[in-house]
Scaffold this motif. Structure first.
Motif, PDB file in Angstrom:
ATOM      1  N   UNK A 135       0.823  -1.206   0.000  1.00  0.00           N
ATOM      2  CA  UNK A 135       0.000   0.000   0.000  1.00  0.00           C
ATOM      3  C   UNK A 135       0.857   1.257   0.000  1.00  0.00           C
ATOM      4  N   UNK A 136       1.899   1.274   0.834  1.00  0.00           N
ATOM      5  CA  UNK A 136       2.751   2.467   0.929  1.00  0.00           C
ATOM      6  C   UNK A 136       3.451   2.736  -0.400  1.00  0.00           C
ATOM      7  N   UNK A 137       3.993   1.692  -1.002  1.00  0.00           N
ATOM      8  CA  UNK A 137       4.686   1.896  -2.279  1.00  0.00           C
ATOM      9  C   UNK A 137       3.716   2.298  -3.376  1.00  0.00           C
ATOM     10  N   UNK A 138       2.466   1.815  -3.321  1.00  0.00           N
ATOM     11  CA  UNK A 138       1.474   2.237  -4.307  1.00  0.00           C
ATOM     12  C   UNK A 138       1.165   3.721  -4.187  1.00  0.00           C
ATOM     13  N   UNK A 139       1.290   4.278  -2.983  1.00  0.00           N
ATOM     14  CA  UNK A 139       1.053   5.710  -2.774  1.00  0.00           C
ATOM     15  C   UNK A 139       2.306   6.543  -2.984  1.00  0.00           C
ATOM     16  N   UNK A 140       3.389   5.903  -3.449  1.00  0.00           N
ATOM     17  CA  UNK A 140       4.623   6.637  -3.727  1.00  0.00           C
ATOM     18  C   UNK A 140       5.521   6.818  -2.528  1.00  0.00           C
ATOM     19  N   UNK A 141       5.244   6.110  -1.444  1.00  0.00           N
ATOM     20  CA  UNK A 141       6.054   6.249  -0.244  1.00  0.00           C
ATOM     21  C   UNK A 141       7.026   5.104  -0.063  1.00  0.00           C
ATOM     22  N   UNK A 142       7.682   5.132   1.091  1.00  0.00           N
ATOM     23  CA  UNK A 142       8.617   4.077   1.428  1.00  0.00           C
ATOM     24  C   UNK A 142       8.382   3.635   2.864  1.00  0.00           C
ATOM     25  N   UNK A 143       8.685   2.369   3.146  1.00  0.00           N
ATOM     26  CA  UNK A 143       8.534   1.820   4.484  1.00  0.00           C
ATOM     27  C   UNK A 143       9.784   1.044   4.841  1.00  0.00           C
ATOM     28  N   UNK A 144      10.227   1.136   6.097  1.00  0.00           N
ATOM     29  CA  UNK A 144      11.442   0.455   6.541  1.00  0.00           C
ATOM     30  C   UNK A 144      11.290   0.095   8.005  1.00  0.00           C
ATOM     31  N   UNK A 145      12.107  -0.863   8.445  1.00  0.00           N
ATOM     32  CA  UNK A 145      12.097  -1.316   9.833  1.00  0.00           C
ATOM     33  C   UNK A 145      13.476  -1.112  10.433  1.00  0.00           C
ATOM     34  N   UNK A 146      13.528  -0.748  11.708  1.00  0.00           N
ATOM     35  CA  UNK A 146      14.785  -0.597  12.438  1.00  0.00           C
ATOM     36  C   UNK A 146      14.658  -1.349  13.751  1.00  0.00           C
ATOM     37  N   UNK A 147      15.680  -2.167  14.063  1.00  0.00           N
ATOM     38  CA  UNK A 147      15.645  -2.954  15.293  1.00  0.00           C
ATOM     39  C   UNK A 147      17.055  -3.477  15.570  1.00  0.00           C
ATOM     40  N   UNK A 148      17.466  -3.565  16.840  1.00  0.00           N
ATOM     41  CA  UNK A 148      16.791  -3.034  18.046  1.00  0.00           C
ATOM     42  C   UNK A 148      17.011  -1.534  18.169  1.00  0.00           C
ATOM     43  N   UNK A 149      16.198  -0.914  19.020  1.00  0.00           N
ATOM     44  CA  UNK A 149      16.290   0.545  19.148  1.00  0.00           C
ATOM     45  C   UNK A 149      16.757   0.986  20.533  1.00  0.00           C
ATOM     46  N   UNK A 150      16.615   0.125  21.563  1.00  0.00           N
ATOM     47  CA  UNK A 150      17.161   0.454  22.879  1.00  0.00           C
ATOM     48  C   UNK A 150      17.246  -0.824  23.707  1.00  0.00           C
ATOM     49  N   UNK A 151      18.374  -0.971  24.373  1.00  0.00           N
ATOM     50  CA  UNK A 151      18.624  -2.111  25.269  1.00  0.00           C
ATOM     51  C   UNK A 151      18.452  -3.456  24.555  1.00  0.00           C
ATOM     52  N   UNK A 152      18.799  -3.485  23.288  1.00  0.00           N
ATOM     53  CA  UNK A 152      18.726  -4.737  22.535  1.00  0.00           C
ATOM     54  C   UNK A 152      17.329  -5.191  22.217  1.00  0.00           C
ATOM     55  N   UNK A 153      16.332  -4.304  22.428  1.00  0.00           N
ATOM     56  CA  UNK A 153      14.949  -4.680  22.164  1.00  0.00           C
ATOM     57  C   UNK A 153      14.270  -3.570  21.380  1.00  0.00           C
ATOM     58  N   UNK A 154      13.028  -3.870  21.024  1.00  0.00           N
ATOM     59  CA  UNK A 154      12.203  -2.859  20.395  1.00  0.00           C
ATOM     60  C   UNK A 154      12.351  -2.812  18.882  1.00  0.00           C
TER      61      UNK A 154
END
Length: 906
Positions: free
Chosen positions: A869-888
């Motif tokens: 859906x995001x790419x169809x609307x011309x956007x981008x999506x990404x994931x980042x992990x971990x973000x604090x204390x090895x979690x999240x």
């Protein structure tokens, strides 16, 4: 086949091609074939005995498949050996036990025993023939021992049919046996084999009696034994030649006879070919080759001589010999170099009646070969009657090249003018050098005859105008005679050299043109995509090379169908007629040329060649009759083009097959994943709904109102959950099918995120949802319903992988060109190796059983749908992990602004 002695390695040096072949062979496993004349000679028995000895020496030996046929002695040898279980194959309502190729490759023994090399596998197997299974095993670096009866060789099927009256249905290509590293001949006498049959050691008594009266007759077994002995000897001889080339050892080694017949363009060519065939028969069917030597320093031979050469080479192939066209300026050196490299022991040449002068001057080919021969026997065949030369009828008058002679005369006239001016201006000038230059120019430009004419004219003019007595042709001194001799000598030398250089240049141009044509064809065929495009490109190239119409037929459901034609032949097959179509089908079915100029259907107006690819026939190509002379350079160029076209067609077919296989693989993967997801994830809500509904129906009146309400709420929640799963599947189908339609509008993402948060609030179950939105935010152009679904999917994923009491944050902010949405959780996080794969369909961080017991279990499509859906609307999506204390985990969605915001306004 063509050869150039300049490309041969120096004496004593290994052949580079042989070294390359040995290097390629070193990466493969070694193949040993136990060869016999007939069933029952003991091939399998001897193979097992040798295998037991190797196992006792510590070698890892595995029995892949062995057919004992109920023979107790053979079965006893299997004890103590590792035997691979056979794989059941169901086909046409029957079950077969076949060799398990995949298990053998996974086991990877050092030595694998595979009985019955010519066996046909059951339908549904990876390869139709067992020898193809063996090829795959050898390519994996595993040594293989196998067994084979000589009657199963493809080239001997017709011979065995005439001997025994039985046609062999299971065959092995001769090339497969030629690749064997070792051959062990298991040989017993026919009488001994019949005794074994009578004793019941081969077949049961009744079958043995019938076999003895039919296939296993003494005369049949004797003939088959001779075939086995010859084939084993021929294979060993081929191995000897390969070893000699690899080690740089020059022949001949008379371990086996090899015959070379030299055929030219005279009337003896056909007789020499037949003499070579007879000599081969006298030497127990020794391999024989007919060679023709082309000299690039000589002009092309007359058409009559070229035609006789082509007919001789064609006759050699019809009589079972091989042919080779050698190229070299020195005939003797070229022939002897090829003979030494190929271990030739017998050389057959012809001697015409008019070669006495050549013998006296030491220029006879026979005398030269005798001087150079080192261990080869030279057979000289003399011509009888008029065999030595061609028929003298109707000789064509030689065309007089007036421009060349006029040019020579012009050089002499120009030299005379220069000489006259110099003679007038100076007292002593050597004017003869000026005329010598004119003779030299005439020879360089036009060859021998114009140079001789120019030399004669130059001498006459020089003598008449400048030598005493002037204005007279009388020779005044002996030096004038020397001048004439020098003029003629220069004319002979320069004319001969110029003619040779010109012929070499023409030959080089022809070869360069052929190479250029092949290169252009290779590029064109490589650039073509799909079999239809390759067929059309091949037809165009063949038409250009032959100067005639060309057609290409390809198989469709086992039958030939028109594919392409050139030039300007949109429907070439319409005009072919019955005979050409029959010739095309013959070429396809038999793998042999057919049509005009061949031995099959020569009355057809077209000539057809099979397009032989790498291991399979790709189609048939045809050229209109009369365009090419058999055996000519043009025909060799055309055949090279057809070989390239066959490989290109096969490559296109393999590419199409690979694409189809990849599509099927992805489809199967999608289907399997979908079925797994439905079976695991949709069953739970369905079970809950069914159980609650059944309880309400059976005990509704007996239940307390709170219990009934709780069951109704459960049905509603599970139905909504099930509806979400189905919606996800439909959304994924729309994305992959290209049916996704956007309804974009200028929206404030804060409103969309707030609506998504409200939708998941009742599913939090103790988790804390925090909203972090700025006071102002730029509008973006997007589909609000799709963006809301994206946010819901990500939030549900965050809830599913976060523990109770965890914090989930939904935020929005903007930079100069984008509005960014951030959804962050405090779950276990995503392993770095899975970050790039987290948006794949049916991808989960862990199995549903490992997830939070209170979290809803999805089919693994949420993030994949969000990405689509995001790419169809011309956007981008990404994931980042971990973000604090090895979690999240933090999910970021970036949507473009309509107009970038200036830096000072951010």
């Amino acid at each position: 086949m063509a050869g150039d002695p300049s490309s041969y390695p120096e004496r004593g040096r290994p052949d580079p091609e042989a070294l390359l072949a040995a290097a390629n062979k070193a990466r493969r496993g070694r193949l040993k074939v136990f060869l016999g004349m007939a069933p029952g000679v003991g091939k399998t028995y001897e193979m097992l005995r040798a295998a037991r000895r190797r196992k006792a020496e510590g070698l890892d030996v595995l029995v892949g498949v062995v057919e004992t046929h109920g023979r107790r002695e053979t079965e006893s040898l299997l004890r103590g050996l590792d035997v691979l279980p056979r794989r059941p194959v169901d086909s046409r309502g029957r079950s077969y036990l076949e060799f398990d190729l995949d298990a053998a490759l996974e086991r990877r023994p050092r030595l694998l025993l595979v009985d019955e090399y010519a066996h046909s596998n059951a339908p549904g197997s990876r390869h139709p023939k067992r020898w193809q299974d063996v090829e795959e095993i050898l390519a994996a670096g595993i040594d293989v021992w196998t067994t084979l009866n000589v009657q199963h060789l493809e080239s001997l099927v017709d011979v065995v049919l005439r001997i025994t009256g039985a046609r062999q249905r299971e065959t092995v290509p001769d090339s497969a046996l030629a690749r064997a590293d070792d051959i062990e001949l298991i040989d017993i006498t026919p009488d001994e084999l019949r005794e074994r049959m009578a004793a019941g050691k081969v077949y049961v008594p009744e079958t043995a009696r019938l076999a003895s009266e039919n296939f296993f007759r003494i005369e049949n077994l004797t003939a088959l034994r001779e075939l086995a002995l010859r084939r084993a000897a021929q294979t060993v001889d081929d191995q000897l030649v390969a070893a000699m080339r690899e080690k740089g050892v020059e022949g001949p080694w008379a371990a086996g006879e090899r015959i070379l017949v030299l055929a030219g363009g005279d009337g003896m060519a056909a007789g020499l070919v037949r003499a070579g065939r007879r000599l081969s028969d006298m030497m127990m069917d020794a391999p024989w080759t007919v060679a023709h030597v082309e000299r690039p320093d000589r002009p092309p031979p007359p058409e009559a001589a070229a035609a006789r050469t082509r007919e001789a080479l064609k006759l050699a192939e019809q009589l079972g010999g091989s042919t080779v066209v050698l190229t070299g300026t020195d005939v003797v050196a070229t022939v002897m170099a090829w003979a030494r490299r190929n271990n030739v022991t017998q050389i057959v040449i012809g001697k015409s009646k008019d070669s006495r002068w050549r013998e006296l001057t030491g220029r006879s080919l026979a005398a030269a070969l005798l001087r150079e021969a080192r261990g080869q026997a030279i057979h000289v065949v003399t011509g009888a009657g008029g065999e030595g030369t061609s028929e003298p009828s109707a000789p064509k008058p030689r065309r007089f090249d007036w421009p060349a002679y006029l040019t020579g005369g012009g050089f002499v006239a120009a030299a005379s003018l220069v000489a006259w001016a110099l003679d007038t201006a100076f007292d002593r000038v050597e004017l003869g050098m000026i005329y010598l230059a004119a003779v030299l120019a005439a020879g360089v430009m036009h060859g021998l005859r114009p140079a001789l004419a120019a030399a004669t004219a130059a001498f006459l003019v020089y003598n008449y105008f400048f030598l005493a007595p002037r204005y007279s042709l009388a020779i005044g001194s002996p030096t004038d005679v020397l001048t004439l001799i020098v003029f003629w000598a220069v004319a002979l030398a320069t004319g001969g050299l110029a003619g040779r250089v010109r012929d070499q240049a023409l030959g080089s141009q022809r070869r360069a043109a052929s190479v250029t044509s092949l290169l252009a064809a290779s590029r064109t065929l490589s650039a073509a995509s799909g079999k239809a495009a390759v067929a059309q490109a091949l037809a165009e190239q063949a038409a250009a090379a032959s100067g005639a119409r060309a057609v290409v037929f390809l198989p469709v459901d086992g039958e030939l169908a028109p594919a392409a034609g050139a030039p300007d032949m949109q429907s070439p097959w319409v005009d072919l007629g019955t005979a050409p179509m029959a010739a095309a089908r013959w070429a396809w079915e038999k793998g042999e040329p057919a049509g005009a100029g061949t031995g099959t259907l020569p009355q057809a107006a077209w000539t057809f060649w099979p397009l032989e690819g790498l291991g399979a026939r790709a189609g048939v190509a045809g050229i209109e009759a009369g365009a090419l002379a058999g055996g000519s350079d043009e025909e060799r160029l055309l055949l090279a083009l057809l070989d390239q076209g066959a490989v290109a067609l096969q490559r296109a077919e393999l590419a199409a097959g690979a694409v189809e296989a990849e599509a099927l693989r992805r489809s199967d993967r999608f289907r399997n994943a979908l079925l797994n997801s439905i079976s695991h994830d949709l069953r739970t809500p369905l079970t809950t709904v069914l159980g609650a509904a059944t309880t309400l129906i059976d005990y509704g009146e007996k239940l307390a109102p709170p219990a009934r309400a709780d069951l109704a709420v459960g049905i509603k929640e599970e139905a909504e959950r099930l509806n979400g799963y189905v919606a996800n599947l439909l959304d994924m189908t729309r994305i992959e099918g290209g049916g996704l339609k956007l309804r974009t509008d200028w929206i404030d993402v804060r409103d969309v995120l707030a609506a998504a948060a409200d939708r998941v609030t009742r599913r939090l179950e103790g988790r804390v949802l925090v909203r972090d939105f700025p006071e102002t935010l730029s509008l973006v152009q997007a589909d609000p319903s799709l963006l809301e679904q994206v946010a819901v999917n990500i939030l549900e994923n965050a809830i599913a992988y976060s523990p109770a009491g965890a914090r989930i944050e939904v935020a929005a902010y903007e930079d100069r060109a984008h509005v960014v949405i951030s959804i962050e959780d405090e779950g276990r996080g995503i392993p770095p190796a899975d970050l790039l794969r987290v948006f794949e369909k049916f991808r989960r961080l862990q199995d549903p059983s490992d997830r939070s017991p209170n979290a809803s279990q999805g089919v693994g499509l949420g993030l994949a749908i969000a990405k689509g859906f995001v790419e169809a609307m011309g956007g981008r999506i990404a994931a980042a992990s971990p973000i604090h204390d090895g979690k999240g985990t933090r999910m970021l969605i970036s949507l473009p602004k309509g107009v970038p915001t200036p830096h000072h306004l951010l």
